[in-house]
Scaffold this motif. Sequence first.
Motif, PDB file in Angstrom:
ATOM      1  N   PHE A   1       0.768  -1.297  -0.336  1.00 25.30           N
ATOM      2  CA  PHE A   1      -0.062   0.031  -0.062  1.00 25.30           C
ATOM      3  C   PHE A   1       0.966   1.288  -0.037  1.00 25.30           C
ATOM      4  O   PHE A   1       0.614   2.161  -0.767  1.00 25.30           O
ATOM      5  CB  PHE A   1      -1.023  -0.113   1.226  1.00 25.30           C
ATOM      6  CG  PHE A   1      -1.794   1.173   1.486  1.00 25.30           C
ATOM      7  CD1 PHE A   1      -2.346   1.619   0.322  1.00 25.30           C
ATOM      8  CD2 PHE A   1      -2.283   1.555   2.721  1.00 25.30           C
ATOM      9  CE1 PHE A   1      -3.396   3.003   0.481  1.00 25.30           C
ATOM     10  CE2 PHE A   1      -3.055   2.787   2.903  1.00 25.30           C
ATOM     11  CZ  PHE A   1      -3.543   3.118   1.819  1.00 25.30           C
ATOM     12  N   MET A   2       1.914   1.260   0.907  1.00 23.68           N
ATOM     13  CA  MET A   2       2.871   2.491   0.728  1.00 23.68           C
ATOM     14  C   MET A   2       3.556   2.565  -0.070  1.00 23.68           C
ATOM     15  O   MET A   2       3.848   3.929  -0.599  1.00 23.68           O
ATOM     16  CB  MET A   2       3.682   2.298   2.006  1.00 23.68           C
ATOM     17  CG  MET A   2       3.038   2.367   3.495  1.00 23.68           C
ATOM     18  SD  MET A   2       4.122   2.014   4.976  1.00 23.68           S
ATOM     19  CE  MET A   2       3.025   2.033   6.100  1.00 23.68           C
ATOM     20  N   LEU A   3       3.871   1.481  -0.930  1.00 22.55           N
ATOM     21  CA  LEU A   3       4.557   1.589  -2.268  1.00 22.55           C
ATOM     22  C   LEU A   3       3.821   2.164  -3.346  1.00 22.55           C
ATOM     23  O   LEU A   3       4.496   3.194  -3.934  1.00 22.55           O
ATOM     24  CB  LEU A   3       5.070   0.265  -2.567  1.00 22.55           C
ATOM     25  CG  LEU A   3       6.236  -0.113  -3.779  1.00 22.55           C
ATOM     26  CD1 LEU A   3       7.619   0.566  -3.448  1.00 22.55           C
ATOM     27  CD2 LEU A   3       6.220  -1.558  -4.109  1.00 22.55           C
ATOM     28  N   GLN A   4       2.605   1.939  -3.366  1.00 21.11           N
ATOM     29  CA  GLN A   4       1.751   2.315  -4.330  1.00 21.11           C
ATOM     30  C   GLN A   4       1.456   3.799  -4.170  1.00 21.11           C
ATOM     31  O   GLN A   4       1.459   4.670  -5.044  1.00 21.11           O
ATOM     32  CB  GLN A   4       0.374   1.608  -4.331  1.00 21.11           C
ATOM     33  CG  GLN A   4       0.529   0.202  -4.861  1.00 21.11           C
ATOM     34  CD  GLN A   4      -0.801  -0.576  -5.130  1.00 21.11           C
ATOM     35  OE1 GLN A   4      -1.663   0.130  -4.639  1.00 21.11           O
ATOM     36  NE2 GLN A   4      -0.806  -1.680  -5.230  1.00 21.11           N
ATOM     37  N   LEU A   5       1.222   4.063  -2.769  1.00 18.31           N
ATOM     38  CA  LEU A   5       1.051   5.678  -2.572  1.00 18.31           C
ATOM     39  C   LEU A   5       2.056   6.480  -2.733  1.00 18.31           C
ATOM     40  O   LEU A   5       2.099   7.426  -3.228  1.00 18.31           O
ATOM     41  CB  LEU A   5       0.599   5.767  -1.035  1.00 18.31           C
ATOM     42  CG  LEU A   5      -0.568   5.159  -0.546  1.00 18.31           C
ATOM     43  CD1 LEU A   5      -0.951   5.476   1.050  1.00 18.31           C
ATOM     44  CD2 LEU A   5      -1.662   6.318  -1.366  1.00 18.31           C
ATOM     45  N   SER A   6       3.435   5.979  -2.608  1.00 18.98           N
ATOM     46  CA  SER A   6       4.642   6.662  -2.731  1.00 18.98           C
ATOM     47  C   SER A   6       4.950   6.898  -4.102  1.00 18.98           C
ATOM     48  O   SER A   6       5.319   8.080  -4.487  1.00 18.98           O
ATOM     49  CB  SER A   6       5.867   5.871  -2.075  1.00 18.98           C
ATOM     50  OG  SER A   6       7.073   6.431  -2.378  1.00 18.98           O
ATOM     51  N   ALA A   7       4.575   5.980  -5.008  1.00 16.08           N
ATOM     52  CA  ALA A   7       4.677   6.050  -6.570  1.00 16.08           C
ATOM     53  C   ALA A   7       3.738   7.048  -7.074  1.00 16.08           C
ATOM     54  O   ALA A   7       3.833   7.450  -8.410  1.00 16.08           O
ATOM     55  CB  ALA A   7       4.900   4.805  -7.158  1.00 16.08           C
ATOM     56  N   LEU A   8       2.613   7.039  -6.499  1.00 19.02           N
ATOM     57  CA  LEU A   8       1.568   7.901  -7.074  1.00 19.02           C
ATOM     58  C   LEU A   8       1.686   9.311  -7.606  1.00 19.02           C
ATOM     59  O   LEU A   8       2.347  10.102  -6.783  1.00 19.02           O
ATOM     60  CB  LEU A   8       0.166   8.060  -6.027  1.00 19.02           C
ATOM     61  CG  LEU A   8      -1.028   8.361  -6.761  1.00 19.02           C
ATOM     62  CD1 LEU A   8      -1.395   7.449  -7.696  1.00 19.02           C
ATOM     63  CD2 LEU A   8      -2.168   8.440  -5.517  1.00 19.02           C
ATOM     64  N   ASP A   9       1.509   9.606  -8.953  1.00 17.66           N
ATOM     65  CA  ASP A   9       1.884  11.000  -9.551  1.00 17.66           C
ATOM     66  C   ASP A   9       0.456  11.736  -9.364  1.00 17.66           C
ATOM     67  O   ASP A   9      -0.405  11.387  -9.933  1.00 17.66           O
ATOM     68  CB  ASP A   9       2.339  10.825 -10.725  1.00 17.66           C
ATOM     69  CG  ASP A   9       2.517  12.155 -11.238  1.00 17.66           C
ATOM     70  OD1 ASP A   9       2.114  13.471 -10.794  1.00 17.66           O
ATOM     71  OD2 ASP A   9       3.062  12.263 -12.560  1.00 17.66           O
ATOM     72  N   LEU A  10       0.388  12.552  -8.464  1.00 15.89           N
ATOM     73  CA  LEU A  10      -0.906  13.532  -7.923  1.00 15.89           C
ATOM     74  C   LEU A  10      -1.168  14.285  -9.067  1.00 15.89           C
ATOM     75  O   LEU A  10      -2.535  14.647  -9.282  1.00 15.89           O
ATOM     76  CB  LEU A  10      -0.762  13.981  -6.708  1.00 15.89           C
ATOM     77  CG  LEU A  10      -0.604  13.465  -5.555  1.00 15.89           C
ATOM     78  CD1 LEU A  10      -0.551  14.158  -4.139  1.00 15.89           C
ATOM     79  CD2 LEU A  10      -1.938  12.517  -5.345  1.00 15.89           C
ATOM     80  N   GLU A  11      -0.278  14.728 -10.135  1.00  7.89           N
ATOM     81  CA  GLU A  11      -0.569  15.471 -11.020  1.00  7.89           C
ATOM     82  C   GLU A  11      -1.465  14.850 -12.195  1.00  7.89           C
ATOM     83  O   GLU A  11      -2.091  15.359 -12.842  1.00  7.89           O
ATOM     84  CB  GLU A  11       0.803  16.002 -11.586  1.00  7.89           C
ATOM     85  CG  GLU A  11       1.759  16.848 -11.013  1.00  7.89           C
ATOM     86  CD  GLU A  11       0.864  18.238 -10.348  1.00  7.89           C
ATOM     87  OE1 GLU A  11       0.177  18.640 -11.151  1.00  7.89           O
ATOM     88  OE2 GLU A  11       1.140  18.465  -9.162  1.00  7.89           O
ATOM     89  N   GLU A  12      -1.475  13.470 -12.236  1.00  8.45           N
ATOM     90  CA  GLU A  12      -2.039  12.556 -13.087  1.00  8.45           C
ATOM     91  C   GLU A  12      -3.345  12.447 -12.520  1.00  8.45           C
ATOM     92  O   GLU A  12      -4.155  11.682 -13.111  1.00  8.45           O
ATOM     93  CB  GLU A  12      -1.161  11.487 -13.463  1.00  8.45           C
ATOM     94  CG  GLU A  12       0.008  11.771 -14.385  1.00  8.45           C
ATOM     95  CD  GLU A  12       0.871  10.575 -14.657  1.00  8.45           C
ATOM     96  OE1 GLU A  12       0.384   9.312 -14.167  1.00  8.45           O
ATOM     97  OE2 GLU A  12       1.969  10.646 -15.517  1.00  8.45           O
ATOM     98  N   GLY A  13      -3.637  12.476 -11.229  1.00  6.84           N
ATOM     99  CA  GLY A  13      -4.887  12.258 -10.691  1.00  6.84           C
ATOM    100  C   GLY A  13      -4.900  11.036 -10.117  1.00  6.84           C
ATOM    101  O   GLY A  13      -3.880  10.047 -10.037  1.00  6.84           O
ATOM    102  N   LEU A  14      -5.963  10.708  -9.380  1.00  5.62           N
ATOM    103  CA  LEU A  14      -6.024   9.771  -8.525  1.00  5.62           C
ATOM    104  C   LEU A  14      -6.751   8.249  -9.103  1.00  5.62           C
ATOM    105  O   LEU A  14      -6.789   7.201  -8.867  1.00  5.62           O
ATOM    106  CB  LEU A  14      -7.054   9.819  -7.078  1.00  5.62           C
ATOM    107  CG  LEU A  14      -6.176  10.846  -5.931  1.00  5.62           C
ATOM    108  CD1 LEU A  14      -7.105  10.897  -4.684  1.00  5.62           C
ATOM    109  CD2 LEU A  14      -4.865  10.095  -5.731  1.00  5.62           C
ATOM    110  N   PHE A  15      -7.676   8.555 -10.177  1.00  6.61           N
ATOM    111  CA  PHE A  15      -8.410   7.581 -10.826  1.00  6.61           C
ATOM    112  C   PHE A  15      -8.143   7.329 -12.296  1.00  6.61           C
ATOM    113  O   PHE A  15      -7.632   8.021 -13.061  1.00  6.61           O
ATOM    114  CB  PHE A  15      -9.985   8.249 -10.794  1.00  6.61           C
ATOM    115  CG  PHE A  15     -10.426   8.631  -9.383  1.00  6.61           C
ATOM    116  CD1 PHE A  15     -10.677   7.782  -8.489  1.00  6.61           C
ATOM    117  CD2 PHE A  15     -10.415  10.042  -9.163  1.00  6.61           C
ATOM    118  CE1 PHE A  15     -11.124   8.210  -7.221  1.00  6.61           C
ATOM    119  CE2 PHE A  15     -10.880  10.341  -7.825  1.00  6.61           C
ATOM    120  CZ  PHE A  15     -11.152   9.477  -6.868  1.00  6.61           C
ATOM    121  N   GLU A  16      -8.206   5.963 -12.264  1.00  6.72           N
ATOM    122  CA  GLU A  16      -7.857   5.597 -13.753  1.00  6.72           C
ATOM    123  C   GLU A  16      -8.992   6.112 -14.840  1.00  6.72           C
ATOM    124  O   GLU A  16     -10.110   6.188 -14.662  1.00  6.72           O
ATOM    125  CB  GLU A  16      -7.795   4.014 -13.635  1.00  6.72           C
ATOM    126  CG  GLU A  16      -6.772   3.488 -12.888  1.00  6.72           C
ATOM    127  CD  GLU A  16      -6.567   1.925 -12.855  1.00  6.72           C
ATOM    128  OE1 GLU A  16      -5.299   1.645 -12.555  1.00  6.72           O
ATOM    129  OE2 GLU A  16      -7.558   1.270 -13.127  1.00  6.72           O
TER     130      GLU A  16
END
Length: 254
Positions: free
Chosen positions: A239-254
Amino acid sequence: MRSSYLAENNWKTIKSQDVDLVILPWGATEAHNYHLPYGTDNYQVEAISAASAQKANEQGANVLVLPAIPFGVNTGQLDIKLTINFHPSTQTKILFDVAESLSRQNIRKLLIMNGHGGNDFKQIIREVNTRFPELLICTSSWFKLSGRERFFDAPGDHADESETSLMLYLCPDLVLPLRKAGSGESKQFKVQALNEGWAWAERKWTEVSQDTGIGSPYLASAEKGQAFFDYLVEEYSQFMLQLSALDLEEGLFE
């Protein structure tokens, strides 16, 4: 490898370190039957947070764990000696200040790791996000993770088989022999909807349990605790690995 605990790092290390995700463990200080220490929630949530962050960092994440907040919402236990209560309004003020600090430093992701059933951060996060909408603030309670039934036989939710097993693994020197523990027997609400979970009312702890436990601790073991801890760390590190890698500029949703 550097420690995932902020408290164990220094400015020379931190000023050049990328931090993509900050973890805030939040526990409570309260009685846990006769055999577990008042700091049980804090020991557990800190250990789960640190080990999970360390494992995530070993896989390329940039996660740092803040010192734990040791007091939680304990309004139903105020008649129990030395149980310390933080009102939700106090927690809101604390989270505002943490969020302001992170926002000023351009750290945009925060995970509140909750170790206490009386804490509920959803509404608090909604309020904080009105002032700091650029932050992604998540919360998770380790004791709500599905799958714990694979490790334990006796149901419960406070100083029970699961918490006792974790403490026997993490802090065995702080756990009294189980023969000294209370049975963890507890009363049910007279209104059935409150027992089924689709309606809610605060439990007055001394009216529910004679020993402050809810659930029998007698089947607990360090081996069960280690197996459950390893499971929690595996789940939370991913879970932390995914949150750490998340690019907020691209948004949260697919």
